[in-house]
Each structure stands twice: as structure tokens, then as C-alpha cells.
Design a protein around this motif. Structure first.
Motif, PDB file in Angstrom:
ATOM      1  N   MET A  95     -46.923 -23.907  38.745  1.00  0.00           N
ATOM      2  CA  MET A  95     -45.491 -23.680  38.712  1.00  0.00           C
ATOM      3  C   MET A  95     -44.807 -24.766  39.539  1.00  0.00           C
ATOM      4  O   MET A  95     -45.336 -25.199  40.550  1.00  0.00           O
ATOM      5  CB  MET A  95     -45.145 -22.307  39.287  1.00  0.00           C
ATOM      6  N   ILE A  96     -43.623 -25.155  39.070  1.00  0.00           N
ATOM      7  CA  ILE A  96     -42.854 -26.167  39.771  1.00  0.00           C
ATOM      8  C   ILE A  96     -41.385 -25.753  39.772  1.00  0.00           C
ATOM      9  O   ILE A  96     -40.889 -25.217  38.779  1.00  0.00           O
ATOM     10  CB  ILE A  96     -43.044 -27.562  39.142  1.00  0.00           C
ATOM     11  N   ARG A  97     -40.722 -25.949  40.901  1.00  0.00           N
ATOM     12  CA  ARG A  97     -39.305 -25.602  41.022  1.00  0.00           C
ATOM     13  C   ARG A  97     -38.493 -26.886  41.021  1.00  0.00           C
ATOM     14  O   ARG A  97     -38.801 -27.822  41.748  1.00  0.00           O
ATOM     15  CB  ARG A  97     -39.048 -24.828  42.307  1.00  0.00           C
ATOM     16  N   TYR A  98     -37.467 -26.919  40.189  1.00  0.00           N
ATOM     17  CA  TYR A  98     -36.583 -28.072  40.139  1.00  0.00           C
ATOM     18  C   TYR A  98     -35.173 -27.656  40.531  1.00  0.00           C
ATOM     19  O   TYR A  98     -34.707 -26.576  40.154  1.00  0.00           O
ATOM     20  CB  TYR A  98     -36.511 -28.667  38.723  1.00  0.00           C
ATOM     21  N   ALA A  99     -34.511 -28.527  41.261  1.00  0.00           N
ATOM     22  CA  ALA A  99     -33.078 -28.403  41.479  1.00  0.00           C
ATOM     23  C   ALA A  99     -32.440 -29.004  40.231  1.00  0.00           C
ATOM     24  O   ALA A  99     -32.820 -30.084  39.785  1.00  0.00           O
ATOM     25  CB  ALA A  99     -32.657 -29.172  42.728  1.00  0.00           C
ATOM     26  N   LEU A 100     -31.482 -28.295  39.658  1.00  0.00           N
ATOM     27  CA  LEU A 100     -30.847 -28.735  38.418  1.00  0.00           C
ATOM     28  C   LEU A 100     -29.339 -28.830  38.609  1.00  0.00           C
ATOM     29  O   LEU A 100     -28.772 -28.202  39.510  1.00  0.00           O
ATOM     30  CB  LEU A 100     -31.169 -27.751  37.286  1.00  0.00           C
ATOM     31  N   LYS A 101     -28.704 -29.599  37.747  1.00  0.00           N
ATOM     32  CA  LYS A 101     -27.248 -29.773  37.798  1.00  0.00           C
ATOM     33  C   LYS A 101     -26.748 -29.912  36.366  1.00  0.00           C
ATOM     34  O   LYS A 101     -27.343 -30.624  35.568  1.00  0.00           O
ATOM     35  CB  LYS A 101     -26.900 -31.007  38.611  1.00  0.00           C
ATOM     36  N   CYS A 102     -25.640 -29.230  36.069  1.00  0.00           N
ATOM     37  CA  CYS A 102     -25.064 -29.338  34.726  1.00  0.00           C
ATOM     38  C   CYS A 102     -23.963 -30.396  34.723  1.00  0.00           C
ATOM     39  O   CYS A 102     -23.560 -30.898  35.775  1.00  0.00           O
ATOM     40  CB  CYS A 102     -24.516 -27.990  34.248  1.00  0.00           C
ATOM     41  N   ALA A 103     -23.470 -30.714  33.556  1.00  0.00           N
ATOM     42  CA  ALA A 103     -22.432 -31.729  33.400  1.00  0.00           C
ATOM     43  C   ALA A 103     -21.138 -31.331  34.108  1.00  0.00           C
ATOM     44  O   ALA A 103     -20.331 -32.189  34.457  1.00  0.00           O
ATOM     45  CB  ALA A 103     -22.155 -31.981  31.921  1.00  0.00           C
ATOM     46  N   GLU A 104     -20.939 -30.032  34.349  1.00  0.00           N
ATOM     47  CA  GLU A 104     -19.746 -29.554  35.050  1.00  0.00           C
ATOM     48  C   GLU A 104     -19.912 -29.618  36.564  1.00  0.00           C
ATOM     49  O   GLU A 104     -19.005 -29.263  37.309  1.00  0.00           O
ATOM     50  CB  GLU A 104     -19.423 -28.113  34.627  1.00  0.00           C
ATOM     51  N   GLY A 105     -21.105 -30.029  37.036  1.00  0.00           N
ATOM     52  CA  GLY A 105     -21.342 -30.175  38.472  1.00  0.00           C
ATOM     53  C   GLY A 105     -21.923 -28.951  39.154  1.00  0.00           C
ATOM     54  O   GLY A 105     -22.042 -28.928  40.375  1.00  0.00           O
ATOM     55  N   HIS A 106     -22.305 -27.924  38.402  1.00  0.00           N
ATOM     56  CA  HIS A 106     -22.895 -26.733  38.999  1.00  0.00           C
ATOM     57  C   HIS A 106     -24.348 -27.012  39.394  1.00  0.00           C
ATOM     58  O   HIS A 106     -25.120 -27.519  38.586  1.00  0.00           O
ATOM     59  CB  HIS A 106     -22.847 -25.552  38.020  1.00  0.00           C
ATOM     60  N   ASP A 107     -24.710 -26.658  40.619  1.00  0.00           N
ATOM     61  CA  ASP A 107     -26.081 -26.816  41.108  1.00  0.00           C
ATOM     62  C   ASP A 107     -26.802 -25.482  41.036  1.00  0.00           C
ATOM     63  O   ASP A 107     -26.239 -24.444  41.407  1.00  0.00           O
ATOM     64  CB  ASP A 107     -26.072 -27.287  42.566  1.00  0.00           C
ATOM     65  N   PHE A 108     -28.045 -25.479  40.586  1.00  0.00           N
ATOM     66  CA  PHE A 108     -28.865 -24.283  40.555  1.00  0.00           C
ATOM     67  C   PHE A 108     -30.328 -24.708  40.525  1.00  0.00           C
ATOM     68  O   PHE A 108     -30.634 -25.891  40.442  1.00  0.00           O
ATOM     69  CB  PHE A 108     -28.511 -23.380  39.362  1.00  0.00           C
ATOM     70  N   GLU A 109     -31.224 -23.753  40.631  1.00  0.00           N
ATOM     71  CA  GLU A 109     -32.654 -24.039  40.626  1.00  0.00           C
ATOM     72  C   GLU A 109     -33.336 -23.181  39.577  1.00  0.00           C
ATOM     73  O   GLU A 109     -32.839 -22.120  39.212  1.00  0.00           O
ATOM     74  CB  GLU A 109     -33.262 -23.732  42.001  1.00  0.00           C
ATOM     75  N   SER A 110     -34.492 -23.650  39.118  1.00  0.00           N
ATOM     76  CA  SER A 110     -35.283 -22.855  38.191  1.00  0.00           C
ATOM     77  C   SER A 110     -36.746 -23.251  38.309  1.00  0.00           C
ATOM     78  O   SER A 110     -37.068 -24.376  38.680  1.00  0.00           O
ATOM     79  CB  SER A 110     -34.792 -23.060  36.751  1.00  0.00           C
ATOM     80  N   TRP A 111     -37.617 -22.317  38.002  1.00  0.00           N
ATOM     81  CA  TRP A 111     -39.065 -22.555  38.015  1.00  0.00           C
ATOM     82  C   TRP A 111     -39.537 -22.866  36.595  1.00  0.00           C
ATOM     83  O   TRP A 111     -39.032 -22.300  35.622  1.00  0.00           O
ATOM     84  CB  TRP A 111     -39.792 -21.300  38.498  1.00  0.00           C
ATOM     85  N   PHE A 112     -40.519 -23.746  36.497  1.00  0.00           N
ATOM     86  CA  PHE A 112     -41.108 -24.114  35.211  1.00  0.00           C
ATOM     87  C   PHE A 112     -42.624 -24.074  35.346  1.00  0.00           C
ATOM     88  O   PHE A 112     -43.167 -24.287  36.434  1.00  0.00           O
ATOM     89  CB  PHE A 112     -40.648 -25.517  34.785  1.00  0.00           C
ATOM     90  N   GLN A 113     -43.291 -23.819  34.240  1.00  0.00           N
ATOM     91  CA  GLN A 113     -44.751 -23.741  34.260  1.00  0.00           C
ATOM     92  C   GLN A 113     -45.358 -25.071  34.695  1.00  0.00           C
ATOM     93  O   GLN A 113     -46.366 -25.095  35.388  1.00  0.00           O
ATOM     94  CB  GLN A 113     -45.266 -23.345  32.883  1.00  0.00           C
ATOM     95  N   SER A 114     -44.727 -26.177  34.306  1.00  0.00           N
ATOM     96  CA  SER A 114     -45.219 -27.508  34.659  1.00  0.00           C
ATOM     97  C   SER A 114     -44.089 -28.511  34.419  1.00  0.00           C
ATOM     98  O   SER A 114     -43.061 -28.175  33.830  1.00  0.00           O
ATOM     99  CB  SER A 114     -46.419 -27.884  33.782  1.00  0.00           C
ATOM    100  N   ALA A 115     -44.302 -29.741  34.851  1.00  0.00           N
ATOM    101  CA  ALA A 115     -43.326 -30.801  34.589  1.00  0.00           C
ATOM    102  C   ALA A 115     -43.189 -31.012  33.086  1.00  0.00           C
ATOM    103  O   ALA A 115     -42.085 -31.240  32.575  1.00  0.00           O
ATOM    104  CB  ALA A 115     -43.747 -32.091  35.280  1.00  0.00           C
ATOM    105  N   GLU A 116     -44.296 -30.905  32.367  1.00  0.00           N
ATOM    106  CA  GLU A 116     -44.267 -31.066  30.916  1.00  0.00           C
ATOM    107  C   GLU A 116     -43.470 -29.946  30.254  1.00  0.00           C
ATOM    108  O   GLU A 116     -42.769 -30.165  29.267  1.00  0.00           O
ATOM    109  CB  GLU A 116     -45.694 -31.110  30.337  1.00  0.00           C
ATOM    110  N   ALA A 117     -43.575 -28.733  30.804  1.00  0.00           N
ATOM    111  CA  ALA A 117     -42.813 -27.609  30.252  1.00  0.00           C
ATOM    112  C   ALA A 117     -41.313 -27.868  30.405  1.00  0.00           C
ATOM    113  O   ALA A 117     -40.534 -27.616  29.488  1.00  0.00           O
ATOM    114  CB  ALA A 117     -43.201 -26.301  30.942  1.00  0.00           C
ATOM    115  N   TYR A 118     -40.913 -28.400  31.572  1.00  0.00           N
ATOM    116  CA  TYR A 118     -39.500 -28.750  31.762  1.00  0.00           C
ATOM    117  C   TYR A 118     -39.084 -29.790  30.724  1.00  0.00           C
ATOM    118  O   TYR A 118     -38.046 -29.646  30.074  1.00  0.00           O
ATOM    119  CB  TYR A 118     -39.237 -29.299  33.165  1.00  0.00           C
ATOM    120  N   ASP A 119     -39.886 -30.845  30.565  1.00  0.00           N
ATOM    121  CA  ASP A 119     -39.548 -31.919  29.627  1.00  0.00           C
ATOM    122  C   ASP A 119     -39.400 -31.387  28.207  1.00  0.00           C
ATOM    123  O   ASP A 119     -38.482 -31.776  27.479  1.00  0.00           O
ATOM    124  CB  ASP A 119     -40.607 -33.028  29.665  1.00  0.00           C
ATOM    125  N   THR A 120     -40.285 -30.494  27.807  1.00  0.00           N
ATOM    126  CA  THR A 120     -40.231 -29.911  26.466  1.00  0.00           C
ATOM    127  C   THR A 120     -38.955 -29.092  26.280  1.00  0.00           C
ATOM    128  O   THR A 120     -38.265 -29.231  25.262  1.00  0.00           O
ATOM    129  CB  THR A 120     -41.464 -29.022  26.214  1.00  0.00           C
TER     130      THR A 120
END
Length: 153
Positions: free
Chosen positions: A1-26
Motif C-alpha cells: 500500500m502507498i499513500r499519495y498526497a493529491l491535488k485537484c485542478a481547483e487546488g483542493h489537497d487530499f490524500e488517498s491510499w493505493f495498492q501500488s504506484a502502478e495502481a495509481y497510474d492505472t
């Protein structure tokens, strides 16, 4: 599992967990990421500092350099703030009053707009190109700030 800090085009910051870096990319490549605040689909990884343990006795002490992680919203838990409560109420209303049409949303919305199918409330999924075409053609649509429960991670 990997946690990424994410940001949307509107500037909202949030975090989410993904099974892997490849899962995020997919998920990112297929357009299945959305902002937890506004529902926008233009989501990117944000700059994030890794937590690195020191090799001395102070390694157990909390570091002032790394802020504590914000708790992630639990979709199954009670809303923790007014925005989450409003989104939960909207989800409940949409699920009770509208028909979920999934990936056929653009086709169904257009057919209803053109009178080919009976007028009824629907909700579902459309990619950015489909949504833009509906808007340009005058079909009344709006993004929802949540995903179907079956697609939430």
C-alpha cells in the motif's frame, strides 16, 4: 500500500491510499480519480515529503519537520464535518430518486434530452469528452461530488 498526497485542478489537497504506484497510474490514466472535495476528475500527485527515521536515539521522538498525517475520511463512517454531511445527504437523495445508468450516462442523457426516452432523473459516469459534448449541446448535466459506492476505494 502507498499513500499519495493529491491535488485537484481547483487546488483542493487530499490524500488517498493505493495498492501500488502502478495502481495509481492505472486509475489516473483511466480517469477514475476524483477530488474528495469537489468531485473534479483532474487530479494529480502533490509534492510530499517522505517520513524518514533518524538513526539515533531521537528517532522515536516526533519530528517537527514532518507534520502529522491528516485523517482520511472513511466512506462508511458518520460524516465528520458539514461538507461531508451535505455530500452524504446528496448521495442519499440521488440514490433514492434517480436511476443509475453507469457508463451509458452520456447516451441516456442525450436520449432523454432529445425526447427519445422518457424524462426521468438519471446519474452515472461520463468521461470529460462526453460531458463537454453534452454541455455544448445544451443537455443539462452536473458533476456529482461522489462516485458510485462500488467504485469507491
Amino acid at each position: 500500500m502507498i499513500r499519495y498526497a493529491l491535488k485537484c485542478a481547483e487546488g483542493h489537497d487530499f490524500e488517498s491510499w493505493f495498492q501500488s504506484a502502478e495502481a495509481y497510474d492505472t486509475l489516473a490514466a483511466s480517469g477514475h480519480l476524483s477530488c474528495t472535495i469537489c468531485g473534479g476528475s483532474d487530479v494529480r500527485k502533490a509534492l510530499m515529503a517522505p517520513k524518514v527515521a533518524a538513526n539515533d536515539a531521537r528517532s522515536d521522538a516526533p519530528s517537527d519537520a514532518t507534520p502529522p498525517a491528516r485523517p482520511l475520511s472513511n466512506p462508511g463512517a458518520a460524516p465528520s464535518n458539514p461538507a461531508e454531511a451535505a455530500i452524504a445527504a446528496l448521495r442519499e437523495k440521488v440514490e433514492k430518486t434517480a436511476t443509475y445508468v453507469g457508463g451509458a450516462f452520456a447516451k441516456e442523457a442525450r436520449a432523454i434530452h432529445e425526447g427519445e426516452k422518457p424524462d426521468r432523473p438519471i446519474w452515472g459516469e461520463a468521461n470529460a469528452t462526453e460531458a463537454r459534448a453534452l454541455i455544448e449541446d445544451g443537455v443539462p448535466v452536473a458533476p456529482l461530488p461522489f462516485r458510485p459506492k462500488s467504485k469507491s476505494n
